[in-house]
Design a protein around this motif. Structure first.
Motif, PDB file in Angstrom:
ATOM      1  N   LEU A  81       0.831  -1.203   0.000  1.00  0.00           N
ATOM      2  CA  LEU A  81       0.000   0.000   0.000  1.00  0.00           C
ATOM      3  C   LEU A  81       0.869   1.259   0.000  1.00  0.00           C
ATOM      4  CD1 LEU A  81      -2.695  -1.099   2.590  1.00  0.00           C
ATOM      5  CD2 LEU A  81      -3.060  -0.736   0.150  1.00  0.00           C
ATOM      6  N   ASP A  82       1.923   1.269   0.819  1.00  0.00           N
ATOM      7  CA  ASP A  82       2.833   2.409   0.837  1.00  0.00           C
ATOM      8  C   ASP A  82       3.446   2.619  -0.547  1.00  0.00           C
ATOM      9  OD1 ASP A  82       2.345   2.809   3.525  1.00  0.00           O
ATOM     10  OD2 ASP A  82       4.160   1.771   4.199  1.00  0.00           O
ATOM     11  N   GLY A  83       3.779   1.503  -1.209  1.00  0.00           N
ATOM     12  CA  GLY A  83       4.355   1.598  -2.542  1.00  0.00           C
ATOM     13  C   GLY A  83       3.375   2.172  -3.550  1.00  0.00           C
ATOM     14  N   PHE A  84       2.102   1.789  -3.463  1.00  0.00           N
ATOM     15  CA  PHE A  84       1.083   2.305  -4.385  1.00  0.00           C
ATOM     16  C   PHE A  84       0.949   3.816  -4.200  1.00  0.00           C
ATOM     17  CE2 PHE A  84      -3.130   3.446  -5.827  1.00  0.00           C
ATOM     18  CZ  PHE A  84      -3.300   2.695  -6.980  1.00  0.00           C
ATOM     19  N   TYR A  85       0.874   4.250  -2.938  1.00  0.00           N
ATOM     20  CA  TYR A  85       0.783   5.686  -2.675  1.00  0.00           C
ATOM     21  C   TYR A  85       2.004   6.415  -3.220  1.00  0.00           C
ATOM     22  CZ  TYR A  85      -3.381   5.878   0.281  1.00  0.00           C
ATOM     23  OH  TYR A  85      -4.664   5.849   0.735  1.00  0.00           O
ATOM     24  N   GLY A  86       3.174   5.840  -3.019  1.00  0.00           N
ATOM     25  CA  GLY A  86       4.398   6.479  -3.485  1.00  0.00           C
ATOM     26  C   GLY A  86       4.484   6.572  -4.989  1.00  0.00           C
ATOM     27  N   HIS A 135       2.089   6.750  -7.099  1.00  0.00           N
ATOM     28  CA  HIS A 135       1.018   7.543  -7.712  1.00  0.00           C
ATOM     29  C   HIS A 135       0.872   8.917  -7.070  1.00  0.00           C
ATOM     30  CE1 HIS A 135       0.027   3.364  -8.828  1.00  0.00           C
ATOM     31  NE2 HIS A 135      -0.500   3.906  -9.895  1.00  0.00           N
ATOM     32  N   ASN A 136       1.926   9.353  -6.355  1.00  0.00           N
ATOM     33  CA  ASN A 136       1.893  10.673  -5.708  1.00  0.00           C
ATOM     34  C   ASN A 136       0.656  10.838  -4.830  1.00  0.00           C
ATOM     35  OD1 ASN A 136       4.295  11.543  -7.001  1.00  0.00           O
ATOM     36  ND2 ASN A 136       3.120  12.009  -8.859  1.00  0.00           N
ATOM     37  N   GLY A 137       0.335   9.767  -4.125  1.00  0.00           N
ATOM     38  CA  GLY A 137      -0.840   9.776  -3.262  1.00  0.00           C
ATOM     39  C   GLY A 137      -2.013   9.067  -3.915  1.00  0.00           C
ATOM     40  N   ALA A 138      -3.071   8.873  -3.158  1.00  0.00           N
ATOM     41  CA  ALA A 138      -4.251   8.186  -3.681  1.00  0.00           C
ATOM     42  C   ALA A 138      -5.446   8.503  -2.805  1.00  0.00           C
ATOM     43  CB  ALA A 138      -4.022   6.672  -3.722  1.00  0.00           C
ATOM     44  N   THR A 139      -6.628   8.381  -3.390  1.00  0.00           N
ATOM     45  CA  THR A 139      -7.861   8.504  -2.617  1.00  0.00           C
ATOM     46  C   THR A 139      -8.385   7.106  -2.327  1.00  0.00           C
ATOM     47  OG1 THR A 139      -9.207   8.621  -4.637  1.00  0.00           O
ATOM     48  CG2 THR A 139      -8.450  10.708  -3.666  1.00  0.00           C
ATOM     49  N   GLU A 140      -9.096   6.969  -1.206  1.00  0.00           N
ATOM     50  CA  GLU A 140      -9.671   5.691  -0.808  1.00  0.00           C
ATOM     51  C   GLU A 140     -11.193   5.777  -0.848  1.00  0.00           C
ATOM     52  OE1 GLU A 140      -8.279   4.237   2.925  1.00  0.00           O
ATOM     53  OE2 GLU A 140      -6.167   4.651   2.487  1.00  0.00           O
ATOM     54  N   ASP A 141     -11.794   4.803  -1.500  1.00  0.00           N
ATOM     55  CA  ASP A 141     -13.251   4.671  -1.513  1.00  0.00           C
ATOM     56  C   ASP A 141     -13.555   3.211  -1.202  1.00  0.00           C
ATOM     57  OD1 ASP A 141     -15.967   4.767  -1.858  1.00  0.00           O
ATOM     58  OD2 ASP A 141     -15.916   4.994  -4.036  1.00  0.00           O
ATOM     59  N   LEU A 199     -12.803  -0.190  -0.510  1.00  0.00           N
ATOM     60  CA  LEU A 199     -11.597  -0.995  -0.688  1.00  0.00           C
ATOM     61  C   LEU A 199     -10.891  -0.700  -2.008  1.00  0.00           C
ATOM     62  CD1 LEU A 199     -12.960  -4.344   0.762  1.00  0.00           C
ATOM     63  CD2 LEU A 199     -11.049  -3.029   1.690  1.00  0.00           C
ATOM     64  N   THR A 200     -11.192   0.437  -2.597  1.00  0.00           N
ATOM     65  CA  THR A 200     -10.570   0.825  -3.864  1.00  0.00           C
ATOM     66  C   THR A 200      -9.707   2.067  -3.676  1.00  0.00           C
ATOM     67  OG1 THR A 200     -12.366  -0.093  -5.214  1.00  0.00           O
ATOM     68  CG2 THR A 200     -10.980   1.576  -6.243  1.00  0.00           C
ATOM     69  N   LEU A 201      -8.469   1.964  -4.145  1.00  0.00           N
ATOM     70  CA  LEU A 201      -7.547   3.096  -4.166  1.00  0.00           C
ATOM     71  C   LEU A 201      -7.490   3.656  -5.582  1.00  0.00           C
ATOM     72  CD1 LEU A 201      -4.515   1.543  -2.238  1.00  0.00           C
ATOM     73  CD2 LEU A 201      -6.278   3.030  -1.291  1.00  0.00           C
ATOM     74  N   THR A 202      -7.482   4.977  -5.704  1.00  0.00           N
ATOM     75  CA  THR A 202      -7.341   5.623  -7.009  1.00  0.00           C
ATOM     76  C   THR A 202      -6.132   6.539  -6.964  1.00  0.00           C
ATOM     77  OG1 THR A 202      -9.739   5.573  -7.380  1.00  0.00           O
ATOM     78  CG2 THR A 202      -8.441   7.075  -8.753  1.00  0.00           C
ATOM     79  N   GLY A 203      -5.168   6.272  -7.850  1.00  0.00           N
ATOM     80  CA  GLY A 203      -3.929   7.034  -7.855  1.00  0.00           C
ATOM     81  C   GLY A 203      -4.149   8.494  -8.205  1.00  0.00           C
ATOM     82  N   ALA A 204      -3.483   9.396  -7.482  1.00  0.00           N
ATOM     83  CA  ALA A 204      -3.653  10.826  -7.714  1.00  0.00           C
ATOM     84  C   ALA A 204      -3.030  11.273  -9.034  1.00  0.00           C
ATOM     85  CB  ALA A 204      -3.048  11.611  -6.554  1.00  0.00           C
TER      86      ALA A 204
END
Length: 210
Positions: free
Chosen positions: A25-30, A32-38, A40-45
Motif C-alpha cells: 500500500l505504501d508503494g502504491f501511494y508512493g 502515484h503521488n498519493g491516492a484517494t480511498e473509496d 476498498l478501492t484506491l485511485t492514484g492521484a
C-alpha cells in the motif's frame, strides 16, 4: 517481485501476503503521488490507476482499508477442501498452520481408446469410481470440518464440478454456506499441496487497472 496475471474484462490480478500488504500500500501511494480511498478501492492521484482489494477468506465483512489491516492482524480459522479426480485433501488452518488434516488418494479408471460396448463399460466404471471418490471425500470433510463451529470460511481448490458434488452432501450444509467464491488452482492434492493452500488462501487479491 509480485507476479501479475491478466484479469477477465481488463486489468490484472496480483496476490499479496498479509505480511506484505502495508508495504504494498505504501508503494502504491508512493508510485502515484498519493491516492484517494473509496471503501476498498484506491485511485492514484497522478493518473487515475485503481487498485481494488479483495479481503482474505473469512474477512468478507471488511469494508475499508483500515478494517482490512486490522482483520489480517489476527487471521480467522478457515477450512480447506481440495479435490481432484485422483485425490482429495481436507484441513483446518489457523493462520498458515494446519491444525488438522486428511489426505486420501483414489483409483479412477483412465480413459480408453476402445469404442462401442467396451467404451461404454469403461465409462460406467469410471463414473462409478468418481461417485465413490465424491462420497469418500464427503465423509472425510464431514469428519474433519463439521466439528469446527468457529470456521470463518471454506476455501476450495481443484476440480469445481467434483467440489460441487461433495458439498451437496447434507452433512456439509453448514460448511458449504461458508464457501468462498475464489477457487484455488492446485495440482493433485497431497499434504504439501494442502500446506501451500493454507498459505495461498490468506493472500489478499488485488485487481489493478490498468
Amino acid at each position: 517481485m509480485v507476479k501479475a496475471r491478466p484479469a477477465a474484462g481488463g486489468g490484472r490480478w496480483v496476490e499479496i501476503s498479509p505480511e506484505r500488504l502495508k508495504g504494498w500500500l505504501d508503494g502504491f501511494y508512493g508510485r502515484h503521488n498519493g491516492a484517494t480511498e473509496d471503501a476498498l478501492t484506491l485511485t492514484g492521484a497522478s493518473n487515475g490507476d485503481t487498485a481494488t482489494l479483495h479481503p482474505s477468506p473469512g474477512l468478507d465483512g471488511v469494508t475499508d482499508i483500515d478494517g482490512l489491516l486490522q482483520g489480517i492482524a489476527k487471521p480467522p480459522r478457515i477450512g480447506l477442501l481440495l479435490v481432484r479426480r485422483g485425490a482429495a485433501a481436507v484441513g483446518v488452518a489457523d493462520g498458515t498452520t494446519l491444525e488438522t488434516s486428511k489426505v486420501e488418494r483414489f483409483y479412477v479408471q483412465g480413459r480408453t481408446a476402445a469404442g462401442g460396448w467396451s467404451q461404454q463399460r469403461y465409462a460406467r466404471r469410471r463414473g462409478n469410481q468418481t461417485d465413490a471418490a465424491v462420497d469418500e471425500t464427503a465423509d472425510i470433510a464431514a469428519r474433519i470440518l463439521s466439528g469446527h463451529t468457529d470456521l470463518a470460511a471454506l476455501v476450495c481448490g481443484g476440480d469445481r464440478a467434483m467440489i460441487d458434488l461433495v458439498l451437496e452432501d447434507p452433512r456439509l450444509e453448514r460448511i458449504a454456506a461458508l464457501r468462498h467464491p475464489h477457487l484455488l488452482e492446485v495440482p493433485e492434492p497431497r499434504l504439501n499441496v494442502l500446506e501451500d493452500a493454507a498459505v495461498t488462501a490468506r493472500k489478499i487479491r488485488i485487481h489493478l487497472v490498468p
